[in-house]
Enzyme design. Sequence first.
Site, PDB file in Angstrom:
ATOM      1  N   GLU A 181      50.133  46.111  37.622  1.00 18.97           N
ATOM      2  CA  GLU A 181      49.661  46.176  36.233  1.00 18.97           C
ATOM      3  C   GLU A 181      49.380  47.346  35.442  1.00 18.97           C
ATOM      4  O   GLU A 181      48.699  47.158  34.312  1.00 18.97           O
ATOM      5  CB  GLU A 181      48.314  45.274  36.435  1.00 18.97           C
ATOM      6  CG  GLU A 181      48.423  43.919  36.864  1.00 18.97           C
ATOM      7  CD  GLU A 181      47.174  43.080  36.778  1.00 18.97           C
ATOM      8  OE1 GLU A 181      45.963  43.838  36.999  1.00 18.97           O
ATOM      9  OE2 GLU A 181      47.100  41.887  37.087  1.00 18.97           O
ATOM     10  N   VAL A 199      51.251  38.317  44.885  1.00 18.68           N
ATOM     11  CA  VAL A 199      52.266  38.069  45.845  1.00 18.68           C
ATOM     12  C   VAL A 199      53.047  39.205  45.907  1.00 18.68           C
ATOM     13  O   VAL A 199      53.612  39.734  44.937  1.00 18.68           O
ATOM     14  CB  VAL A 199      53.058  36.680  45.489  1.00 18.68           C
ATOM     15  CG1 VAL A 199      54.227  36.612  46.592  1.00 18.68           C
ATOM     16  CG2 VAL A 199      52.281  35.517  45.684  1.00 18.68           C
ATOM     17  N   TYR A 250      53.064  30.000  35.322  1.00 18.78           N
ATOM     18  CA  TYR A 250      52.022  29.493  35.004  1.00 18.78           C
ATOM     19  C   TYR A 250      52.359  28.251  34.272  1.00 18.78           C
ATOM     20  O   TYR A 250      51.896  27.030  34.332  1.00 18.78           O
ATOM     21  CB  TYR A 250      50.909  30.217  34.410  1.00 18.78           C
ATOM     22  CG  TYR A 250      50.336  31.191  35.275  1.00 18.78           C
ATOM     23  CD1 TYR A 250      50.091  30.705  36.650  1.00 18.78           C
ATOM     24  CD2 TYR A 250      50.292  32.421  34.642  1.00 18.78           C
ATOM     25  CE1 TYR A 250      49.747  31.943  37.429  1.00 18.78           C
ATOM     26  CE2 TYR A 250      49.713  33.368  35.710  1.00 18.78           C
ATOM     27  CZ  TYR A 250      49.290  33.376  36.936  1.00 18.78           C
ATOM     28  OH  TYR A 250      49.023  34.137  37.732  1.00 18.78           O
TER      29      TYR A 250
END
Length: 159
Positions: A27, A88, A132
Amino acid sequence: MTVTIRPARPGDEAAILRMVVALAVYEREPDAVKATEDSLRATLFGENAQVFAHIAELDGAPVGLALWFLTYSTWTGRPSLYLEDLFVAESARGTGAGRALLTALAKEARARGCARMDWAVLDWNEKAREFYRHIGAHHSKGWEPWRIEGEALERLAAG
């Protein structure tokens, strides 16, 4: 290759911290992690723990993490499960580990009477957003995340 999901347990702190750090690197915030094995042990496994985690294992090795806690919706009058982190390992992506973690959390939410599951996604993470959407999640429009931290939090707490 077999993916299994299980609740985190004492002794998982090093693996959890490794995945939290890897997520922070992914991130683009590699220096943001202040958590330690001790702080994870206290918050996940201490008396009256309010934070929970599930671990994805691939052939017995930890490769994924879903860290979560409960919130509450006054509109539904029921709790909500808030997914703080889903990670993951790159080597395990495409194995179904992410979906298996979310499935386990959906079962947890249902067992706890939750009305929904919520989480945040970085606006540049199109792969995650696509994933998602694929499982049926949608972007909540109209609500913006807000935060107070550091010095501002200390000032507010001081009155």
